[in-house]
Scaffold this motif. Structure first.
Motif, PDB file in Angstrom:
ATOM      1  N   GLY A  11       0.801  -1.224   0.000  1.00  0.00           N
ATOM      2  CA  GLY A  11       0.000   0.000   0.000  1.00  0.00           C
ATOM      3  C   GLY A  11       0.830   1.269   0.000  1.00  0.00           C
ATOM      4  O   GLY A  11       2.052   1.248   0.000  1.00  0.00           O
ATOM      5  N   TYR A  12       0.126   2.403   0.012  1.00  0.00           N
ATOM      6  CA  TYR A  12       0.752   3.724  -0.105  1.00  0.00           C
ATOM      7  C   TYR A  12       1.661   4.057   1.058  1.00  0.00           C
ATOM      8  O   TYR A  12       2.610   4.806   0.936  1.00  0.00           O
ATOM      9  N   ILE A  13       1.312   3.549   2.245  1.00  0.00           N
ATOM     10  CA  ILE A  13       2.009   3.998   3.452  1.00  0.00           C
ATOM     11  C   ILE A  13       2.896   2.888   3.984  1.00  0.00           C
ATOM     12  O   ILE A  13       3.367   2.935   5.104  1.00  0.00           O
ATOM     13  N   GLY A  14       3.136   1.860   3.172  1.00  0.00           N
ATOM     14  CA  GLY A  14       3.990   0.760   3.625  1.00  0.00           C
ATOM     15  C   GLY A  14       3.434   0.070   4.845  1.00  0.00           C
ATOM     16  O   GLY A  14       4.084  -0.028   5.882  1.00  0.00           O
ATOM     17  N   THR A  15       2.184  -0.389   4.737  1.00  0.00           N
ATOM     18  CA  THR A  15       1.568  -1.116   5.845  1.00  0.00           C
ATOM     19  C   THR A  15       2.071  -2.551   5.835  1.00  0.00           C
ATOM     20  O   THR A  15       2.142  -3.183   4.785  1.00  0.00           O
ATOM     21  N   ASN A  16       2.409  -3.066   7.009  1.00  0.00           N
ATOM     22  CA  ASN A  16       2.821  -4.459   7.102  1.00  0.00           C
ATOM     23  C   ASN A  16       1.597  -5.368   7.063  1.00  0.00           C
ATOM     24  O   ASN A  16       0.703  -5.244   7.901  1.00  0.00           O
ATOM     25  N   CYS A  17       1.599  -6.256   6.086  1.00  0.00           N
ATOM     26  CA  CYS A  17       0.592  -7.309   6.014  1.00  0.00           C
ATOM     27  C   CYS A  17       1.310  -8.600   6.385  1.00  0.00           C
ATOM     28  O   CYS A  17       2.365  -8.893   5.829  1.00  0.00           O
ATOM     29  N   TYR A  18       0.758  -9.329   7.336  1.00  0.00           N
ATOM     30  CA  TYR A  18       1.411 -10.560   7.796  1.00  0.00           C
ATOM     31  C   TYR A  18       0.594 -11.783   7.408  1.00  0.00           C
ATOM     32  O   TYR A  18      -0.631 -11.774   7.512  1.00  0.00           O
ATOM     33  N   VAL A  19       1.295 -12.815   6.953  1.00  0.00           N
ATOM     34  CA  VAL A  19       0.652 -14.105   6.732  1.00  0.00           C
ATOM     35  C   VAL A  19       1.216 -15.067   7.777  1.00  0.00           C
ATOM     36  O   VAL A  19       2.427 -15.309   7.825  1.00  0.00           O
ATOM     37  N   VAL A  20       0.342 -15.572   8.635  1.00  0.00           N
ATOM     38  CA  VAL A  20       0.761 -16.473   9.705  1.00  0.00           C
ATOM     39  C   VAL A  20       0.187 -17.845   9.388  1.00  0.00           C
ATOM     40  O   VAL A  20      -1.029 -18.004   9.261  1.00  0.00           O
TER      41      VAL A  20
END
Length: 204
Positions: A11-20
């Motif tokens: 995304g635009y703001i460098g959001t961390n998306c985590y896959v667990v």
């Protein structure tokens, strides 16, 4: 359990998306925004089965890709009960400032002390208001997904709708007082440990 955590900056703001995920391929996605190509490639190449999207809070940069991902995999969207007003209102979730207004209704709502099971992965819910009223941390084993509550050396902003400085301080104190050490995976920026933040974070 052999829990595996993969981080995508999206995304635009460098959001961390985590896959667990676990060895059986059960997996949860924590927050997601932006371009999903790398996320899909990872999930598909590893034959993972995402059943849940866990939201730490409802801001546009954490929910931008939720509907798309949910449609692709048929996951259940899970958020804090107290975050419903913000998730459903583009003015509150700040998506009016982004490329398109977003309004989400979670499939599952959770509150303090409840947990979400994804196969044998059990995510405990800790309500940590401050950044938003319904901000939560997901705690699993010795790991905390802290959303925009706690960052490396910092904490989330409190000047957005439903944010509050006093409750943020209370939430940080609750995290600080947890027994033992945890690896902390925040909503933005690098991971850290709770012990390091206890010693060095000015907000803690």
């Amino acid at each position: 359990k052999n829990m595996n955590i993969k981080t995508f900056e999206m995304g635009y703001i460098g959001t961390n998306c985590y896959v667990v995920s676990n060895e059986q391929g059960n997996c949860a996605i924590i927050d997601c925004d932006g371009n999903t190509t790398a996320l899909y490639n990872y999930i598909d190449q590893n034959n993972l089965k995402p059943t849940h999207i866990l939201l730490t809070h409802g801001h546009f940069d954490h929910i931008g890709a939720v509907e798309e991902v949910q449609e692709k995999y048929g996951c259940l969207v899970c958020a804090c009960e107290k975050e419903i007003p913000l998730l459903s209102d583009p003015n509150l979730n700040a998506s009016t400032m982004s490329h398109r207004p977003l309004s989400l209704t979670p499939d599952i709502t959770v509150k303090e002390g409840e947990s979400v099971a994804v196969g044998n992965l059990v995510f405990k819910v800790m309500e940590t208001p401050g950044h938003t009223e319904g901000s939560i941390c997901f705690v699993i084993e010795n790991t905390i997904f802290s959303g925009d509550t706690l960052f490396l050396g910092s904490c989330g902003r409190v000047d957005f709708p439903t944010g509050d400085a006093k409750t943020m301080m209370d939430s940080l104190k609750r995290l600080k007082n947890l027994e033992g050490d945890y690896v902390v995976y925040p909503g933005h920026g690098p991971s850290t440990t709770l012990e390091y933040e206890r010693k060095t974070n000015p907000f803690m």
